[in-house]
Design an enzyme around this catalytic site. Structure first.
Site, PDB file in Angstrom:
ATOM      1  N   VAL A  43       1.191  -1.291  -0.199  1.00 28.47           N
ATOM      2  CA  VAL A  43       0.004   0.021   0.232  1.00 28.47           C
ATOM      3  C   VAL A  43       0.910   1.011  -0.056  1.00 28.47           C
ATOM      4  CG1 VAL A  43      -0.035   0.004   2.478  1.00 28.47           C
ATOM      5  CG2 VAL A  43      -1.928   1.136   0.803  1.00 28.47           C
ATOM      6  N   LYS A  44       2.570   1.351   0.437  1.00 28.96           N
ATOM      7  CA  LYS A  44       2.984   2.293   0.356  1.00 28.96           C
ATOM      8  C   LYS A  44       2.968   3.070  -0.608  1.00 28.96           C
ATOM      9  CE  LYS A  44       3.272   1.682   5.074  1.00 28.96           C
ATOM     10  NZ  LYS A  44       2.860   2.798   6.174  1.00 28.96           N
TER      11      LYS A  44
END
Length: 453
Positions: A43-44
């Site tokens: 997700v980063k």
């Protein structure tokens, strides 16, 4: 032809996947937002590119510059992709509890990796927070990302992740559950979803050793809550600006063991090969199940890929060392199976006490059997040696037979743990297991306690 101009254009639009077996017993539809489908497998990627582009826009990041960030590994990977495409150098500062796979992957994509100790205070000059800031001051033409307080982190999820979840559920989402680290994901998604429907509940997953849950419930930053933990990517010993507590309805804490066990369960029961924080997240959903009704739609976000934890949660030896594998321990042989190949450390009756002390120190043990030509005839433990030393300072030069105690009780390999436990007392600190004609092994209180995990 349809193609992306570069790898950054493939970020986002990750799938929602129904959780089946692990959601048995939950009266709601549970959907996982599987962020491992991003190019950097987490997700980063979303916030990393957003932070870089915002820094470029306002001049904080200049052409040919160096990006510096303290990271658990996933933000570093997102920053690495941006650095490659846009022509920057990257330095990632990590704590030593992060998996070797994360460090190796970052080096593979051109990042310089600096490793710092975990068990230090945030303001300690050795912490990865402090080292990151110092390097940004020392390296010319550099930019310190500071994902914890950089509000572009939250903005990325308000602009991307929140809208995706709303559209994918056709606005039917009732609960959003996610692990909280920097706070950008939960705060950005929460802001967007609550603007669409204020009744949507936002739950954060915290870990033991982190301050979030108590701070949210009491407003107290309790330093006694802070201690070292195994789970990666969630929990903090600081209060990042990206954590907007006013948007979060509650937290639930998940143990290190449960996070590790459920990470493996996701792989073998759902076919979803994701990371450690995902295990914590799905266990958190199970802990919150009384909050869900049959018509509810619960979305839980899985941060990253299981490939970054192959040497940890997906390694039986690593799991067993920490007592995370639920091996059935019922007999003497079960207690010693992980070290049965090691020889029994003994001392002879005619040896000096100083020899026994050396052996206790060398092997980091507290009890040692005493033998002579006939077999096991006595025992020594550090408590008895201490008492003897108080009475006679010259004890080290005396033979062991003058200070030894009674032999330890001897049991068979099939003796139950309950029976063995009864043999321990103030006067008896160990038990010997008879494995074969002349082979014995020792069981200590530590072995019994370890079996309780």
């Amino acid at each position: 032809m349809k193609y992306a101009q570069n790898i950054l254009q493939t970020i986002g639009n990750t799938p929602l996947v129904k959780i089946n077996k692990l959601a048995t017993g939950i009266d709601a539809l549970v959907l996982a937002k599987v962020e491992t489908f991003n190019p950097g497998n987490s997700v980063k990627d979303r916030m990393a590119v957003k932070m870089v582009e915002d820094a470029e826009a306002d001049g904080r990041l200049k052409p040919g510059g160096t990006i510096i960030e303290g990271t658990s590994g996933n933000t570093g990977m997102g920053l690495a992709l941006a650095a490659i495409v846009k022509g920057y150098k990257l330095v990632c500062v990590m704590s030593d509890k992060q998996s070797k796979e994360k460090m190796d992957i970052l080096r593979a994509v051109g990042a310089k990796v600096v490793v710092c100790p975990t068990d230090v205070e945030p303001d300690d000059p050795r912490s990865y927070y402090s080292v990151s800031k110092r390097m940004a001051e020392e390296i010319p033409n550099s930019w310190y990302v500071n994902q914890y307080d950089n509000l572009s982190n939250t903005a990325a999820h308000y602009e991307q992740t929140g809208p995706e979840i709303w559209e994918q559920t056709e606005g039917k989402i009732t609960h959003f559950v996610v692990g909280v680290g920097t706070g950008g994901t939960i705060s950005g998604v929460a802001k967007y979803l609550k603007e669409k429907n204020p009744d949507i509940k936002i739950w954060g997953i915290d870990t033991y050793g982190s301050v979030f849950k108590k701070y949210h419930e009491t407003g107290i930053f309790d330093e006694n809550e802070i201690y070292s933990y195994v789970t990666e990517g969630i929990g903090e010993d600081i209060l990042p600006k990206n954590v907007n507590f006013s948007l979060i309805d509650g937290f639930t804490k998940v143990t290190d063991k449960d996070a590790a066990v459920y990470t493996r369960k996701l792989a073998v029961e759902e076919g979803i090969f994701v990371g450690n924080s995902a295990g914590a997240a799905i266990k958190g959903v199970l802990q919150l199940k009384e909050h869900f009704k049959p018509d509810d739609v619960v979305v839980v976000l899985f941060h990253d890929s299981g490939s970054r934890y192959v040497g940890k949660m997906f390694n039986d030896d690593w799991m067993r060392e920490r007592g995370y594998l639920d091996d059935t321990i019922t007999k003497a042989e079960d207690l010693i199976k992980d070290h049965v190949d090691k020889p029994l450390v003994v001392v002879r009756t005619e040896e000096l006490v100083s020899h026994a002390i050396d052996r206790l120190r060398k092997y980091k043990i507290s009890q040692i059997p005493v033998v002579d030509t006939t077999g096991i005839v006595g025992s020594l433990d550090e408590t008895d040696l201490f008492r003897s030393f108080i009475a006679d300072k010259n004890i080290a030069d005396k033979p062991v037979k003058e200070v030894m105690g009674k032999p330890y009780p001897i049991v068979k390999a099939g003796t139950s743990v309950d029976e063995i436990s009864k043999l321990f007392s103030k006067d008896n600190q160990a038990v010997l297991v008879h494995l074969s004609e002349d082979k014995y092994h020792i069981i200590t209180k530590h072995d019994i306690i370890s079996s309780m995990k």
